[in-house]
Design an enzyme around this catalytic site. Structure first.
Site, PDB file in Angstrom:
ATOM      1  N   PRO A   1       0.783  -1.228   0.000  1.00  0.00           N
ATOM      2  CA  PRO A   1       0.000   0.000   0.000  1.00  0.00           C
ATOM      3  C   PRO A   1       0.819   1.285   0.000  1.00  0.00           C
ATOM      4  O   PRO A   1       1.830   1.389   0.685  1.00  0.00           O
ATOM      5  CB  PRO A   1      -0.834  -0.092   1.286  1.00  0.00           C
ATOM      6  CG  PRO A   1      -0.198  -1.153   2.094  1.00  0.00           C
ATOM      7  CD  PRO A   1       0.471  -2.084   1.149  1.00  0.00           C
ATOM      8  N   ASN A   2       0.306   2.223  -0.793  1.00  0.00           N
ATOM      9  CA  ASN A   2       0.815   3.596  -0.895  1.00  0.00           C
ATOM     10  C   ASN A   2       2.108   3.732  -1.694  1.00  0.00           C
ATOM     11  O   ASN A   2       2.557   4.848  -1.934  1.00  0.00           O
ATOM     12  CB  ASN A   2       0.970   4.253   0.494  1.00  0.00           C
ATOM     13  CG  ASN A   2      -0.357   4.358   1.203  1.00  0.00           C
ATOM     14  OD1 ASN A   2      -1.308   4.888   0.640  1.00  0.00           O
ATOM     15  ND2 ASN A   2      -0.459   3.804   2.399  1.00  0.00           N
TER      16      ASN A   2
ATOM     17  N   ARG B   1       4.739  12.458  -2.416  1.00  0.00           N
ATOM     18  CA  ARG B   1       4.893  12.990  -1.045  1.00  0.00           C
ATOM     19  C   ARG B   1       6.016  12.227  -0.350  1.00  0.00           C
ATOM     20  O   ARG B   1       6.469  11.209  -0.848  1.00  0.00           O
ATOM     21  CB  ARG B   1       3.590  12.802  -0.267  1.00  0.00           C
ATOM     22  CG  ARG B   1       2.497  13.799  -0.659  1.00  0.00           C
ATOM     23  CD  ARG B   1       1.301  13.711   0.284  1.00  0.00           C
ATOM     24  NE  ARG B   1       1.706  13.823   1.671  1.00  0.00           N
ATOM     25  CZ  ARG B   1       1.603  12.832   2.572  1.00  0.00           C
ATOM     26  NH1 ARG B   1       1.095  11.664   2.237  1.00  0.00           N
ATOM     27  NH2 ARG B   1       1.993  13.009   3.802  1.00  0.00           N
TER      28      ARG B   1
ATOM     29  N   TYR C   1      11.442   8.590   1.015  1.00  0.00           N
ATOM     30  CA  TYR C   1      11.405   7.545  -0.021  1.00  0.00           C
ATOM     31  C   TYR C   1      12.054   7.940  -1.337  1.00  0.00           C
ATOM     32  O   TYR C   1      12.129   7.118  -2.253  1.00  0.00           O
ATOM     33  CB  TYR C   1       9.943   7.125  -0.273  1.00  0.00           C
ATOM     34  CG  TYR C   1       9.266   6.603   0.980  1.00  0.00           C
ATOM     35  CD1 TYR C   1       9.762   5.478   1.630  1.00  0.00           C
ATOM     36  CD2 TYR C   1       8.159   7.244   1.518  1.00  0.00           C
ATOM     37  CE1 TYR C   1       9.167   5.013   2.795  1.00  0.00           C
ATOM     38  CE2 TYR C   1       7.551   6.786   2.676  1.00  0.00           C
ATOM     39  CZ  TYR C   1       8.063   5.671   3.307  1.00  0.00           C
ATOM     40  OH  TYR C   1       7.481   5.206   4.449  1.00  0.00           O
TER      41      TYR C   1
ATOM     42  N   ASN D   1       7.988  -5.866  -1.143  1.00  0.00           N
ATOM     43  CA  ASN D   1       7.947  -4.719  -0.242  1.00  0.00           C
ATOM     44  C   ASN D   1       6.481  -4.605   0.173  1.00  0.00           C
ATOM     45  O   ASN D   1       5.668  -4.015  -0.542  1.00  0.00           O
ATOM     46  CB  ASN D   1       8.422  -3.438  -0.924  1.00  0.00           C
ATOM     47  CG  ASN D   1       8.436  -2.256   0.047  1.00  0.00           C
ATOM     48  OD1 ASN D   1       7.941  -2.362   1.164  1.00  0.00           O
ATOM     49  ND2 ASN D   1       9.000  -1.141  -0.393  1.00  0.00           N
TER      50      ASN D   1
ATOM     51  N   ALA E   1       3.343  -0.952   4.641  1.00  0.00           N
ATOM     52  CA  ALA E   1       2.845  -0.984   6.024  1.00  0.00           C
ATOM     53  C   ALA E   1       2.425  -2.391   6.457  1.00  0.00           C
ATOM     54  O   ALA E   1       2.501  -2.734   7.648  1.00  0.00           O
ATOM     55  CB  ALA E   1       1.681  -0.016   6.175  1.00  0.00           C
TER      56      ALA E   1
ATOM     57  N   GLU F   1      12.843  -9.777   1.178  1.00  0.00           N
ATOM     58  CA  GLU F   1      12.079  -8.617   1.650  1.00  0.00           C
ATOM     59  C   GLU F   1      12.856  -7.348   1.292  1.00  0.00           C
ATOM     60  O   GLU F   1      14.078  -7.312   1.480  1.00  0.00           O
ATOM     61  CB  GLU F   1      11.939  -8.725   3.177  1.00  0.00           C
ATOM     62  CG  GLU F   1      11.303  -7.517   3.837  1.00  0.00           C
ATOM     63  CD  GLU F   1      11.204  -7.685   5.364  1.00  0.00           C
ATOM     64  OE1 GLU F   1      11.603  -8.758   5.897  1.00  0.00           O
ATOM     65  OE2 GLU F   1      10.744  -6.731   6.013  1.00  0.00           O
TER      66      GLU F   1
ATOM     67  N   HIS G   1      12.885  -2.895   1.330  1.00  0.00           N
ATOM     68  CA  HIS G   1      12.347  -1.599   1.759  1.00  0.00           C
ATOM     69  C   HIS G   1      13.205  -0.494   1.172  1.00  0.00           C
ATOM     70  O   HIS G   1      14.438  -0.635   1.100  1.00  0.00           O
ATOM     71  CB  HIS G   1      12.351  -1.471   3.290  1.00  0.00           C
ATOM     72  CG  HIS G   1      11.493  -2.514   3.937  1.00  0.00           C
ATOM     73  ND1 HIS G   1      10.119  -2.451   3.911  1.00  0.00           N
ATOM     74  CD2 HIS G   1      11.811  -3.656   4.571  1.00  0.00           C
ATOM     75  CE1 HIS G   1       9.634  -3.512   4.512  1.00  0.00           C
ATOM     76  NE2 HIS G   1      10.636  -4.273   4.924  1.00  0.00           N
TER      77      HIS G   1
ATOM     78  N   ARG H   1      13.685   3.905  12.020  1.00  0.00           N
ATOM     79  CA  ARG H   1      12.535   4.811  12.089  1.00  0.00           C
ATOM     80  C   ARG H   1      11.712   4.544  13.370  1.00  0.00           C
ATOM     81  O   ARG H   1      12.245   4.027  14.341  1.00  0.00           O
ATOM     82  CB  ARG H   1      11.707   4.653  10.809  1.00  0.00           C
ATOM     83  CG  ARG H   1      12.529   5.045   9.560  1.00  0.00           C
ATOM     84  CD  ARG H   1      11.746   4.875   8.276  1.00  0.00           C
ATOM     85  NE  ARG H   1      10.552   5.722   8.255  1.00  0.00           N
ATOM     86  CZ  ARG H   1       9.575   5.603   7.348  1.00  0.00           C
ATOM     87  NH1 ARG H   1       9.665   4.669   6.397  1.00  0.00           N
ATOM     88  NH2 ARG H   1       8.539   6.400   7.384  1.00  0.00           N
TER      89      ARG H   1
END
Ligand code: CA2
Length: 145
Positions: free
Chosen positions: A9-10, A17, A22, A73, A76, A97, A99, A106
């Site tokens: 998601p996103n 943004r 990112y 990835n 969330a 995996e 990211h 974070r």
């Protein structure tokens, strides 16, 4: 070798943004980047993105017998989705995996990853290059089967 790259998601909002976290590249730039790197390595890639957990679960299930490995990835859902973990376990394909950012550097709620419980390797904190390293990992690592 055929690799399925799944994005959660996103990630379709990349470049729009949160560029400080990112990067400035858009999702289309990411897809082009992965395809270029996979081509150079002689790897066949399919790249998919969904904002929906169940859709990601369906795609993982459908990967069985079609792909040799999954690069994911889960965004969330990395930190929340037992359902995606179970699907990845069920298909028993090798998983990497990825990211863009370094979740462990974070907020604390990003430190735990369900995906890490099944992933052979984690590539994080290197922006688009995290994906390149994951594809390289499967392209270059010797495998028994
Ligand atoms: O660093 C990563 O790749 C993450 O998987 C990205 C996820 C985050 O929840 C993980 O902890 C780490 C978030 C992806 C959201 O992407 C956006 C892109 C542009 C604008 C807003 C969100």
């Amino acid at each position: 070798m055929k690799i399925l790259v799944l994005n959660g998601p996103n990630l379709n909002m990349l470049g729009i943004r949160e560029r400080a976290i990112y990067g400035a590249g858009t999702y289309t730039d990411l897809v082009d980047f992965i395809k270029t790197k996979a081509d150079a390595l002689g790897i066949d890639v399919e790249i998919k993105q969904s904002n929906h957990e169940g859709v990601l679960v369906d795609w993982v299930q459908e990967a069985r017998g079609v792909y040799d490995a999954i690069v994911i990835n889960a965004a969330a859902y990395t930190h929340t989705s037992l359902a995606i973990l179970d699907a990845l376990k069920a298909v028993s394909l090798p998983v990497a995996e990825v990211h863009l950012s370094e979740p462990k550097a974070r907020e604390e709620f990003r430190h735990f990853s369900y995906i890490s419980l099944v992933a052979e390797k984690v590539f994080s904190g290197e922006g688009f290059k995290s994906y390149e390293k994951a594809i390289e990992y499967f392209a270059l690592a010797p495998r028994l089967s």
